[in-house]
Design a protein around this motif. Structure first.
Motif, PDB file in Angstrom:
ATOM      1  N   LYS A 177      -1.336 -34.090 -61.100  1.00 48.21           N
ATOM      2  CA  LYS A 177      -1.979 -34.370 -59.816  1.00 48.21           C
ATOM      3  C   LYS A 177      -3.466 -34.648 -60.043  1.00 48.21           C
ATOM      4  O   LYS A 177      -4.164 -33.853 -60.655  1.00 48.21           O
ATOM      5  N   PHE A 178      -3.899 -35.790 -59.562  1.00 49.52           N
ATOM      6  CA  PHE A 178      -5.309 -36.184 -59.649  1.00 49.52           C
ATOM      7  C   PHE A 178      -5.868 -36.124 -58.237  1.00 49.52           C
ATOM      8  O   PHE A 178      -5.305 -36.719 -57.328  1.00 49.52           O
ATOM      9  N   GLU A 179      -6.977 -35.404 -58.065  1.00 47.28           N
ATOM     10  CA  GLU A 179      -7.554 -35.265 -56.725  1.00 47.28           C
ATOM     11  C   GLU A 179      -8.856 -36.055 -56.595  1.00 47.28           C
ATOM     12  O   GLU A 179      -9.446 -36.445 -57.589  1.00 47.28           O
ATOM     13  N   PHE A 180      -9.282 -36.267 -55.360  1.00 42.95           N
ATOM     14  CA  PHE A 180     -10.519 -36.999 -55.033  1.00 42.95           C
ATOM     15  C   PHE A 180     -10.467 -38.437 -55.548  1.00 42.95           C
ATOM     16  O   PHE A 180     -11.469 -38.967 -56.013  1.00 42.95           O
ATOM     17  N   VAL A 181      -9.292 -39.066 -55.454  1.00 45.78           N
ATOM     18  CA  VAL A 181      -9.119 -40.433 -55.941  1.00 45.78           C
ATOM     19  C   VAL A 181      -9.450 -41.407 -54.808  1.00 45.78           C
ATOM     20  O   VAL A 181      -8.835 -41.375 -53.750  1.00 45.78           O
ATOM     21  N   ASP A 182     -10.445 -42.270 -55.050  1.00 49.78           N
ATOM     22  CA  ASP A 182     -10.876 -43.222 -54.021  1.00 49.78           C
ATOM     23  C   ASP A 182     -10.099 -44.533 -54.087  1.00 49.78           C
ATOM     24  O   ASP A 182      -9.903 -45.193 -53.078  1.00 49.78           O
ATOM     25  N   LYS A 183      -9.693 -44.910 -55.296  1.00 54.20           N
ATOM     26  CA  LYS A 183      -9.061 -46.222 -55.462  1.00 54.20           C
ATOM     27  C   LYS A 183      -8.096 -46.179 -56.640  1.00 54.20           C
ATOM     28  O   LYS A 183      -8.354 -45.496 -57.633  1.00 54.20           O
ATOM     29  N   VAL A 184      -6.988 -46.915 -56.528  1.00 61.42           N
ATOM     30  CA  VAL A 184      -6.002 -46.999 -57.604  1.00 61.42           C
ATOM     31  C   VAL A 184      -5.725 -48.470 -57.889  1.00 61.42           C
ATOM     32  O   VAL A 184      -5.503 -49.247 -56.964  1.00 61.42           O
ATOM     33  N   LYS A 185      -5.793 -48.830 -59.165  1.00 64.69           N
ATOM     34  CA  LYS A 185      -5.440 -50.189 -59.576  1.00 64.69           C
ATOM     35  C   LYS A 185      -4.390 -50.082 -60.666  1.00 64.69           C
ATOM     36  O   LYS A 185      -4.479 -49.201 -61.517  1.00 64.69           O
ATOM     37  N   SER A 186      -3.408 -50.982 -60.619  1.00 63.79           N
ATOM     38  CA  SER A 186      -2.427 -50.977 -61.706  1.00 63.79           C
ATOM     39  C   SER A 186      -2.335 -52.362 -62.315  1.00 63.79           C
ATOM     40  O   SER A 186      -2.651 -53.357 -61.663  1.00 63.79           O
ATOM     41  N   ALA A 219       5.494 -38.871 -72.521  1.00 59.88           N
ATOM     42  CA  ALA A 219       6.249 -38.507 -71.321  1.00 59.88           C
ATOM     43  C   ALA A 219       6.745 -39.766 -70.608  1.00 59.88           C
ATOM     44  O   ALA A 219       6.146 -40.833 -70.719  1.00 59.88           O
ATOM     45  N   GLU A 220       7.843 -39.612 -69.892  1.00 63.60           N
ATOM     46  CA  GLU A 220       8.411 -40.727 -69.133  1.00 63.60           C
ATOM     47  C   GLU A 220       8.226 -40.501 -67.640  1.00 63.60           C
ATOM     48  O   GLU A 220       8.349 -39.382 -67.162  1.00 63.60           O
ATOM     49  N   ALA A 221       7.953 -41.598 -66.949  1.00 59.74           N
ATOM     50  CA  ALA A 221       7.840 -41.552 -65.488  1.00 59.74           C
ATOM     51  C   ALA A 221       8.578 -42.749 -64.924  1.00 59.74           C
ATOM     52  O   ALA A 221       8.504 -43.841 -65.468  1.00 59.74           O
ATOM     53  N   ASN A 222       9.314 -42.537 -63.840  1.00 60.92           N
ATOM     54  CA  ASN A 222       9.902 -43.652 -63.109  1.00 60.92           C
ATOM     55  C   ASN A 222       8.837 -44.188 -62.163  1.00 60.92           C
ATOM     56  O   ASN A 222       8.015 -43.423 -61.656  1.00 60.92           O
ATOM     57  N   ILE A 223       8.897 -45.486 -61.915  1.00 60.10           N
ATOM     58  CA  ILE A 223       7.955 -46.084 -60.958  1.00 60.10           C
ATOM     59  C   ILE A 223       8.047 -45.342 -59.616  1.00 60.10           C
ATOM     60  O   ILE A 223       7.037 -45.092 -58.970  1.00 60.10           O
ATOM     61  N   SER A 224       9.261 -44.936 -59.240  1.00 60.47           N
ATOM     62  CA  SER A 224       9.444 -44.253 -57.950  1.00 60.47           C
ATOM     63  C   SER A 224       8.794 -42.867 -57.931  1.00 60.47           C
ATOM     64  O   SER A 224       8.630 -42.279 -56.874  1.00 60.47           O
ATOM     65  N   ASP A 225       8.425 -42.338 -59.099  1.00 59.54           N
ATOM     66  CA  ASP A 225       7.812 -41.006 -59.185  1.00 59.54           C
ATOM     67  C   ASP A 225       6.290 -41.059 -59.243  1.00 59.54           C
ATOM     68  O   ASP A 225       5.635 -40.088 -59.615  1.00 59.54           O
ATOM     69  N   ILE A 226       5.739 -42.210 -58.907  1.00 58.90           N
ATOM     70  CA  ILE A 226       4.285 -42.382 -58.905  1.00 58.90           C
ATOM     71  C   ILE A 226       3.862 -42.605 -57.456  1.00 58.90           C
ATOM     72  O   ILE A 226       4.359 -43.512 -56.798  1.00 58.90           O
ATOM     73  N   LYS A 227       2.996 -41.741 -56.946  1.00 58.23           N
ATOM     74  CA  LYS A 227       2.597 -41.833 -55.534  1.00 58.23           C
ATOM     75  C   LYS A 227       1.085 -41.713 -55.392  1.00 58.23           C
ATOM     76  O   LYS A 227       0.464 -40.880 -56.044  1.00 58.23           O
ATOM     77  N   TYR A 228       0.545 -42.536 -54.513  1.00 56.20           N
ATOM     78  CA  TYR A 228      -0.875 -42.392 -54.145  1.00 56.20           C
ATOM     79  C   TYR A 228      -0.931 -42.064 -52.667  1.00 56.20           C
ATOM     80  O   TYR A 228      -0.506 -42.854 -51.826  1.00 56.20           O
ATOM     81  N   PHE A 246      -3.435 -38.572 -56.148  1.00 62.97           N
ATOM     82  CA  PHE A 246      -2.523 -39.416 -56.919  1.00 62.97           C
ATOM     83  C   PHE A 246      -1.578 -38.490 -57.675  1.00 62.97           C
ATOM     84  O   PHE A 246      -2.025 -37.577 -58.366  1.00 62.97           O
ATOM     85  N   LEU A 247      -0.265 -38.706 -57.486  1.00 66.32           N
ATOM     86  CA  LEU A 247       0.742 -37.842 -58.106  1.00 66.32           C
ATOM     87  C   LEU A 247       1.592 -38.633 -59.083  1.00 66.32           C
ATOM     88  O   LEU A 247       2.017 -39.751 -58.795  1.00 66.32           O
ATOM     89  N   LEU A 248       1.858 -38.005 -60.201  1.00 70.81           N
ATOM     90  CA  LEU A 248       2.681 -38.610 -61.230  1.00 70.81           C
ATOM     91  C   LEU A 248       3.674 -37.552 -61.692  1.00 70.81           C
ATOM     92  O   LEU A 248       3.275 -36.497 -62.173  1.00 70.81           O
ATOM     93  N   SER A 249       4.965 -37.822 -61.469  1.00 70.14           N
ATOM     94  CA  SER A 249       5.993 -36.894 -61.928  1.00 70.14           C
ATOM     95  C   SER A 249       6.456 -37.362 -63.301  1.00 70.14           C
ATOM     96  O   SER A 249       6.820 -38.521 -63.475  1.00 70.14           O
ATOM     97  N   LEU A 250       6.416 -36.448 -64.269  1.00 74.39           N
ATOM     98  CA  LEU A 250       6.701 -36.807 -65.659  1.00 74.39           C
ATOM     99  C   LEU A 250       7.802 -35.950 -66.243  1.00 74.39           C
ATOM    100  O   LEU A 250       7.896 -34.768 -65.949  1.00 74.39           O
ATOM    101  N   LYS A 251       8.600 -36.567 -67.088  1.00 73.41           N
ATOM    102  CA  LYS A 251       9.552 -35.816 -67.897  1.00 73.41           C
ATOM    103  C   LYS A 251       8.922 -35.767 -69.282  1.00 73.41           C
ATOM    104  O   LYS A 251       8.712 -36.800 -69.908  1.00 73.41           O
TER     105      LYS A 251
END
Length: 129
Positions: free
Chosen positions: A64-73, A25-34, A41-46
């Motif tokens: 959609k990922f719930e109960f996310v305490d921390k995000v690292k990229s 699947a493809e995701a734009n950086i702009s379609d990734i939100k915490y 944490f939300l990830l919109s995918l094609k």
């Protein structure tokens, strides 16, 4: 014809199912939100539908990922909003009482979510012709 489907994962098997559905699947950086306050944490995918008889149809899905305490990229330039990321897999490790869910993208890019429980929803929004 209605294509909507929703997959909810709260264990390894469910997460593997969502990972399989989202591979490639493809995701734009702009379609990734915490949403830190909501721990979401939300990830919109094609992605291509692989789980139904409409195999190969493209759909936009929200993972959609719930109960996310921390995000690292890693290896992701967040200001490059038009850049497309290609998802390879979703995996996780159990680390003491927490889970580290890894979103693994092409070119050694990844996002790691720290969470207490696995609560992931893959929700189709609409089909793309």
């Amino acid at each position: 014809m209605k294509y909507q489907s929703k997959i909810i994962a709260n264990d390894r098997e469910g997460l593997q199912m969502i990972s399989a559905c989202c591979a490639g699947a493809e995701a734009n950086i702009s379609d990734i939100k915490y949403l830190e306050k909501n721990k979401v944490f939300l990830l919109s995918l094609k992605r291509s539908k692989i789980e139904t008889e409409n195999e190969g149809k493209k759909v936009i899905s929200i993972c959609k990922f719930e109960f996310v305490d921390k995000v690292k990229s890693k290896n992701i330039k967040q200001d490059d909003v038009d850049k497309k990321l290609k998802l390879v897999a979703i995996d996780y490790l159990k680390n003491n009482n927490n889970y580290e869910i890894s979103l693994i993208f092409m070119n050694n890019a990844h996002i790691t979510l720290s969470t207490e429980i696995i609560e992931v929803t893959l929700d189709d929004q609409n089909k793309i012709d």
